[in-house]
Design a protein around this motif. Structure first.
Motif, PDB file in Angstrom:
ATOM      1  N   SER A 100      16.706  82.011 -66.763  1.00 55.21           N
ATOM      2  CA  SER A 100      17.098  83.059 -66.003  1.00 55.21           C
ATOM      3  C   SER A 100      16.603  83.023 -64.285  1.00 55.21           C
ATOM      4  CB  SER A 100      16.619  84.369 -66.371  1.00 55.21           C
ATOM      5  OG  SER A 100      15.191  84.434 -66.344  1.00 55.21           O
ATOM      6  N   GLN A 101      16.062  81.795 -63.910  1.00 55.71           N
ATOM      7  CA  GLN A 101      15.441  81.618 -62.729  1.00 55.71           C
ATOM      8  C   GLN A 101      16.399  80.774 -61.790  1.00 55.71           C
ATOM      9  OE1 GLN A 101      11.295  80.543 -62.100  1.00 55.71           O
ATOM     10  NE2 GLN A 101      12.085  78.432 -61.802  1.00 55.71           N
ATOM     11  N   ARG A 102      16.437  81.591 -60.408  1.00 52.06           N
ATOM     12  CA  ARG A 102      17.243  81.026 -59.284  1.00 52.06           C
ATOM     13  C   ARG A 102      16.316  80.777 -58.449  1.00 52.06           C
ATOM     14  NH1 ARG A 102      21.904  85.159 -57.945  1.00 52.06           N
ATOM     15  NH2 ARG A 102      22.483  83.348 -56.704  1.00 52.06           N
ATOM     16  N   VAL A 103      16.471  79.716 -57.510  1.00 44.63           N
ATOM     17  CA  VAL A 103      15.546  79.220 -56.485  1.00 44.63           C
ATOM     18  C   VAL A 103      16.672  79.131 -55.227  1.00 44.63           C
ATOM     19  CG1 VAL A 103      14.019  77.570 -55.527  1.00 44.63           C
ATOM     20  CG2 VAL A 103      14.074  77.987 -57.988  1.00 44.63           C
ATOM     21  N   LEU A 104      16.406  80.008 -54.480  1.00 43.90           N
ATOM     22  CA  LEU A 104      17.219  80.291 -53.179  1.00 43.90           C
ATOM     23  C   LEU A 104      16.561  79.467 -51.950  1.00 43.90           C
ATOM     24  CD1 LEU A 104      18.498  83.742 -53.906  1.00 43.90           C
ATOM     25  CD2 LEU A 104      19.406  81.733 -54.680  1.00 43.90           C
ATOM     26  N   VAL A 105      17.065  78.646 -51.120  1.00 40.38           N
ATOM     27  CA  VAL A 105      16.559  78.065 -50.185  1.00 40.38           C
ATOM     28  C   VAL A 105      17.202  78.331 -48.865  1.00 40.38           C
ATOM     29  CG1 VAL A 105      15.424  75.908 -49.088  1.00 40.38           C
ATOM     30  CG2 VAL A 105      15.260  76.432 -51.490  1.00 40.38           C
ATOM     31  N   PHE A 106      16.572  78.943 -47.810  1.00 41.10           N
ATOM     32  CA  PHE A 106      17.210  79.277 -46.207  1.00 41.10           C
ATOM     33  C   PHE A 106      16.472  78.253 -45.420  1.00 41.10           C
ATOM     34  CE2 PHE A 106      17.667  82.753 -49.290  1.00 41.10           C
ATOM     35  CZ  PHE A 106      18.801  83.284 -49.031  1.00 41.10           C
ATOM     36  N   PRO A 107      17.225  78.050 -44.355  1.00 37.42           N
ATOM     37  CA  PRO A 107      16.854  77.224 -43.223  1.00 37.42           C
ATOM     38  C   PRO A 107      15.652  77.879 -42.643  1.00 37.42           C
ATOM     39  CG  PRO A 107      19.144  77.584 -43.065  1.00 37.42           C
ATOM     40  CD  PRO A 107      18.603  78.522 -44.142  1.00 37.42           C
ATOM     41  N   SER A 108      15.220  79.082 -42.608  1.00 38.11           N
ATOM     42  CA  SER A 108      13.966  79.573 -41.911  1.00 38.11           C
ATOM     43  C   SER A 108      13.999  81.078 -42.487  1.00 38.11           C
ATOM     44  CB  SER A 108      14.062  79.434 -40.478  1.00 38.11           C
ATOM     45  OG  SER A 108      15.105  80.343 -39.854  1.00 38.11           O
ATOM     46  N   GLY A 157       9.798  72.290 -49.447  1.00 36.31           N
ATOM     47  CA  GLY A 157       9.933  70.826 -49.084  1.00 36.31           C
ATOM     48  C   GLY A 157       9.635  69.867 -50.079  1.00 36.31           C
ATOM     49  N   SER A 158       8.769  70.135 -51.091  1.00 35.60           N
ATOM     50  CA  SER A 158       8.228  69.099 -52.114  1.00 35.60           C
ATOM     51  C   SER A 158       8.935  69.426 -53.441  1.00 35.60           C
ATOM     52  CB  SER A 158       6.829  69.509 -52.179  1.00 35.60           C
ATOM     53  OG  SER A 158       5.894  69.161 -50.978  1.00 35.60           O
ATOM     54  N   LEU A 159       9.850  70.057 -53.403  1.00 37.36           N
ATOM     55  CA  LEU A 159      10.537  70.502 -54.675  1.00 37.36           C
ATOM     56  C   LEU A 159      11.505  69.432 -54.989  1.00 37.36           C
ATOM     57  CD1 LEU A 159      11.217  74.445 -54.582  1.00 37.36           C
ATOM     58  CD2 LEU A 159       9.326  73.277 -55.753  1.00 37.36           C
ATOM     59  N   THR A 160      11.593  69.127 -56.210  1.00 34.15           N
ATOM     60  CA  THR A 160      12.543  68.006 -56.689  1.00 34.15           C
ATOM     61  C   THR A 160      13.703  68.689 -57.650  1.00 34.15           C
ATOM     62  OG1 THR A 160      11.274  67.469 -58.712  1.00 34.15           O
ATOM     63  CG2 THR A 160      11.118  66.215 -56.512  1.00 34.15           C
ATOM     64  N   LEU A 161      13.603  70.000 -58.094  1.00 35.85           N
ATOM     65  CA  LEU A 161      14.358  70.570 -58.831  1.00 35.85           C
ATOM     66  C   LEU A 161      15.725  71.033 -58.258  1.00 35.85           C
ATOM     67  CD1 LEU A 161      14.095  73.801 -58.152  1.00 35.85           C
ATOM     68  CD2 LEU A 161      12.449  73.765 -59.819  1.00 35.85           C
ATOM     69  N   SER A 162      16.707  71.420 -58.753  1.00 33.39           N
ATOM     70  CA  SER A 162      17.865  71.891 -58.250  1.00 33.39           C
ATOM     71  C   SER A 162      17.582  73.310 -57.785  1.00 33.39           C
ATOM     72  CB  SER A 162      18.983  71.954 -59.211  1.00 33.39           C
ATOM     73  OG  SER A 162      19.414  70.653 -59.685  1.00 33.39           O
TER      74      SER A 162
END
Length: 272
Positions: free
Chosen positions: A21-29, A257-262
């Motif tokens: 059920s986890q979502r990882v959301l990445v934003f530029p800043s 920066g160090s993550l490899t998961l989607s």
């Protein structure tokens, strides 16, 4: 579900995989993350207020979240906070006038901007000894969530320290195993000030939704351990697995920066 069962949940992940059920959301800043988080909160509030619960219960954390929310939440068009109830995921046992007080900071920088009254806020009583302050806050939660063995917040906003702590739950601290109390007091916080009041792991895991907000390159290494590692014992942030609730991570590129998961990289206008 009992507090003990919630506290004992295991992390159901494989190598390099996030919880189902986890979502990882990445934003530029953080300047893009903040408005997206504010819109997310507003949407969840509208949904909760329109449900049979007819209110929105939000748990706040301190740190950089205070300035982010104070800047971006009032900018959401048409924000209606009349049916909101705010609590705190943890708090330092200091007077509200002290710059270490999360409630004090929100009271001056955010609440007047969104027209939230003091009666809509569950706050600790900093004049009490720490254990009494914890029990007093637990009593306030029970009264605000009648009929619920464990208070079920609609949304908890959490931060994470570079050691993997969240709320005032620190690595290898006995409070990580607390399974009876809703709220715990601690006198020996590794991070000053030493006296604090914190929600326990079972309350965090009872929430309908938990959103971690983590920014900066100093968090990258521990974030990888939390999201991709299989440490035993797990770091405090890795123990937060709301079920059947949702778990979201709002990150900037430096933290991720160090993550490899989607991960997801939403556009500015994307619905979350």
């Amino acid at each position: 579900m009992s507090l003990a069962l919630l506290c004992g949940r295991k992390r159901c992940t494989g190598p390099g995989m996030a919880a189902a059920s986890q979502r990882v959301l990445v934003f530029p800043s953080s300047s893009e993350l903040g408005p997206a988080l504010a819109r997310f909160i507003a949407v969840r509030a509208q949904e909760s207020c329109g449900s049979e619960r007819a209110r929105f219960t939000l748990g706040l954390s301190g740190g950089s979240l205070v300035s982010m929310l104070s800047r971006d939440l009032p900018a959401v068009p048409g924000l209606d906070c009349r049916k909101w109830l705010l609590g705190f995921c943890d708090e330092r046992l200091v007077p509200f006038q002290d710059p270490e007080s999360s409630y004090g900071l929100y009271k001056t920088s955010l609440l007047p901007k969104i027209s939230v009254r003091e009666s809509q806020v569950l706050a600790i009583n900093p004049s009490l000894p720490v254990e009494e302050a914890a029990e007093d806050y637990a009593t306030k939660l029970r009264e605000a969530f009648p009929g619920e063995e464990i208070p079920v917040f609609d949304l908890l906003l959490l931060g994470m320290g570079p050691d993997g702590h969240t709320c005032s739950l620190f690595p290898e601290h006995p409070l990580l195993e607390e399974s009876e109390k809703l709220v715990a007091g601690l006198k020996d916080s590794p991070k000053p000030p030493p006296q604090r009041v914190t929600l326990t792991v079972p309350v965090l895991n009872a929430a309908r939704c938990v959103a971690f907000v983590t920014t900066g390159g100093s968090k990258a290494a521990v974030l990888k351990r939390v999201l991709e590692g299989k440490e035993a014992p797990a770091l405090p942030a890795a123990r937060v697995l709301p079920s059947p609730g949702e778990l979201l991570w709002f990150l900037d590129e430096s933290a991720a920066g160090s993550l490899t998961l989607s991960v997801e990289r939403p556009t500015c206008a994307a619905a979350l």
